[in-house]
Design an enzyme around this catalytic site. Structure first.
Site, PDB file in Angstrom:
ATOM      1  N   LYS A  80       0.828  -1.245   0.126  1.00  0.00           N
ATOM      2  CA  LYS A  80      -0.062  -0.086  -0.027  1.00  0.00           C
ATOM      3  C   LYS A  80       0.820   1.192  -0.015  1.00  0.00           C
ATOM      4  CE  LYS A  80      -4.140  -1.811   2.006  1.00  0.00           C
ATOM      5  NZ  LYS A  80      -3.938  -3.179   2.181  1.00  0.00           N
TER       6      LYS A  80
HETATM    7  C1  LIG Z   1      -4.361  -4.399   1.642  1.00  0.00           C
HETATM    8  C2  LIG Z   1      -3.688  -5.804   1.725  1.00  0.00           C
HETATM    9  C3  LIG Z   1      -4.105  -6.681   0.647  1.00  0.00           C
HETATM   10  C4  LIG Z   1      -5.288  -6.828  -0.136  1.00  0.00           C
HETATM   11  O1  LIG Z   1      -4.939  -5.973  -1.263  1.00  0.00           O
HETATM   12  P1  LIG Z   1      -6.355  -5.271  -2.122  1.00  0.00           P
HETATM   13  O2  LIG Z   1      -5.705  -4.528  -3.077  1.00  0.00           O
HETATM   14  O3  LIG Z   1      -7.328  -4.787  -1.196  1.00  0.00           O
HETATM   15  O4  LIG Z   1      -6.830  -6.795  -2.843  1.00  0.00           O
HETATM   16  C5  LIG Z   1      -3.298  -7.937   0.883  1.00  0.00           C
HETATM   17  N1  LIG Z   1      -2.229  -8.106   1.558  1.00  0.00           N
HETATM   18  C6  LIG Z   1      -1.949  -7.351   2.609  1.00  0.00           C
HETATM   19  C7  LIG Z   1      -0.681  -7.498   3.353  1.00  0.00           C
HETATM   20  C8  LIG Z   1      -2.787  -5.939   2.386  1.00  0.00           C
HETATM   21  O5  LIG Z   1      -2.129  -4.957   3.298  1.00  0.00           O
END
Ligand SMILES: *Cc1c(COP(=O)(O)O)cnc(C)c1O
Length: 437
Positions: free
Chosen positions: A107
């Site tokens: 993210k």
């Molecule tokens: C947010 C997140 C996900 C999921 O990603 P999406 O884009 O919502 O499908 C998977 N793994 C981790 C560690 C995350 O922080």
């Protein structure tokens, strides 16, 4: 870049408008009216380009002249200042590590890019932007660290007291500067409800320039396309021309960005969506019925999503044609027990420690290979977070081997600073109004 709403294809907004609104009023999602294909010449020679150059090519193709090229280059160099290496595990299996940014989760790409785009569009002398974000763990850290020190912005993060991990709480509460944390005596849903109420409150909106930083913002999607292209460049250097990507999925933003990259010309053979038992999408592909359900808590808690918010974008990319989508997308689900059991062979076979989300993607690769034994393409599973964010999940023998990256070891010993509030809106509103200079 012009965008429409998935609920109204006649709507037209600029990138800037889409970034500040996050979501159209009709509750659809913004999507580009036209998806540009990158020049074939560039894709054929992509192994010759750096990550930042690739990022720049992808962004400028999408955004057009909304951010002048020189400024876009500067912005990307600041936002994408860490690597996304593809690590080889065996002849055909690779892991794309997306956890080398400040909050140790993928993210960071979205949050760092979005924060700088917002700051760029804020003109000198304009009112400060107040970003409100509710988090169940990972999003808050990425947004906090993404906006840290970004001029003319202030971030208020709401998190449920006692319900985020220790590392996550440190990431939220030790920043200072333009970041502040509010610890709510309630659940994640209570935090989310407070943010929603704040956006709807006239008095707050009259005094503050409120915006959200949630994962449906188009400025979070765009930079996630960068690393798919860059992963392909790394695999080309190793002699592969075809790739299968397995993506740990919750809200389906990450895999959606991969599909956007595919539509822009990236040669992807197939995408694999890997979920925990919050399996709305795997069930949909099996039964043809899209039925959301309340989320269930699992070890891979960033994927505990019963109604994936970005799914409409994926349907939109495939013009609602489920048969066409199914030729590109496979999906597998795994229980907590399977996830735990999956983390061990990765460690035993490769000495590699995968976080629970990542382990699910690895399991999905194993399932895919069993079903497609003659597929010679590179199988790449995305590692969405560093394992040290979830130490409590691992058996002791593995936990002991976890090496803490600098981003974490420097947090320990710092004092947590947060405002503790209960979940009633008046108290939260009063806090915002009394601390708004
Ligand atoms: C947010 C997140 C996900 C999921 O990603 P999406 O884009 O919502 O499908 C998977 N793994 C981790 C560690 C995350 O922080």
């Amino acid at each position: 870049m012009r965008l429409y709403s998935t609920n109204n294809k006649d709507l037209r907004v600029s990138f800037q408008e889409a970034v500040f609104n996050s979501m159209p009023k009709d509750k659809g999602l913004y999507m580009p009216v036209e998806i540009p294909r990158l020049e074939q010449e560039f894709i054929d020679n992509i192994e010759q380009y750096s990550f930042q150059e690739i990022a720049y090519r992808v962004a400028s193709a999408l955004l057009g002249d909304e951010i002048p090229y020189a400024d876009l280059r500067t912005l990307i160099n600041e936002a994408i200042n860490f690597e996304a290496p593809v690590v080889k595990l065996d002849e055909q299996t690779f892991v794309l590590e997306l956890f080398h940014g400040p909050s140790l989760a993928f993210k960071d790409f979205g949050a760092r890019f979005m924060s700088r785009v917002m700051a760029y569009f804020l003109k000198d002398g304009e009112q400060q932007l107040d970003v409100l974000v509710a988090t169940s763990g990972d999003t808050g850290g990425a947004v906090a660290l993404g906006f840290l020190g970004v001029p003319n912005t202030r971030v208020t993060i709401l998190y449920p007291q006692g319900k985020v991990s220790d590392v996550q709480e440190l990431q939220l509460t030790t920043n200072g500067q333009n970041i502040r944390a509010v610890s709510i005596d309630g659940t994640f849903d209570d935090c989310q409800a407070l943010v929603k109420q704040a956006f709807a409150d006239e008095e707050l909106n009259a005094k503050l320039r409120l915006t959200s930083a949630n994962s449906i913002n188009i400025a979070r999607l765009v930079p996630q396309a960068f690393y798919y292209f860059n992963a392909y460049a790394q695999l080309k250097r190793q002699g592969f021309s075809e790739v299968v990507f397995a993506v740990p999925s919750g809200n389906f933003g990450n895999i959606g960005a991969g599909m956007l990259a595919y539509k822009m010309g990236l040669p992807v053979k197939r995408f694999i969506a890997a979920t925990n038992i919050n399996d709305t999408v795997p069930r949909f592909l099996e039964t043809g019925v899209y039925q959301t359900k309340p989320s269930v808590q699992t070890y891979a808690n960033a994927m505990d999503v019963g109604a994936p918010s970005n799914w409409v974008r994926i349907m939109d990319l495939f013009d609602g044609d489920v048969d066409k989508l199914k030729t590109m997308l496979k999906a597998y689900r795994f229980t907590d027990e399977e996830t735990l059991r999956g983390m061990e062979p990765i460690f035993e076979k490769y000495g590699y420690i995968a976080c629970p989300h990542t382990a699910i993607a690895w399991l999905a690769v194993q399932a895919y290979v069993q079903e497609n034994p003659n597929d010679e393409s590179a199988k790449v599973f995305l590692s969405t977070a560093h394992a040290c964010k979830f130490p409590e999940v691992f058996p002791l023998a593995i936990r002991e081997k976890l090496v803490l990256p600098d981003q974490i070891s420097s947090l320990h010993g710092k004092a947590k600073q947060y405002k503790a509030l209960n979940k009633d809106f008046e108290g939260f509103k009063k806090y915002l109004l009394e601390n708004c200079e």
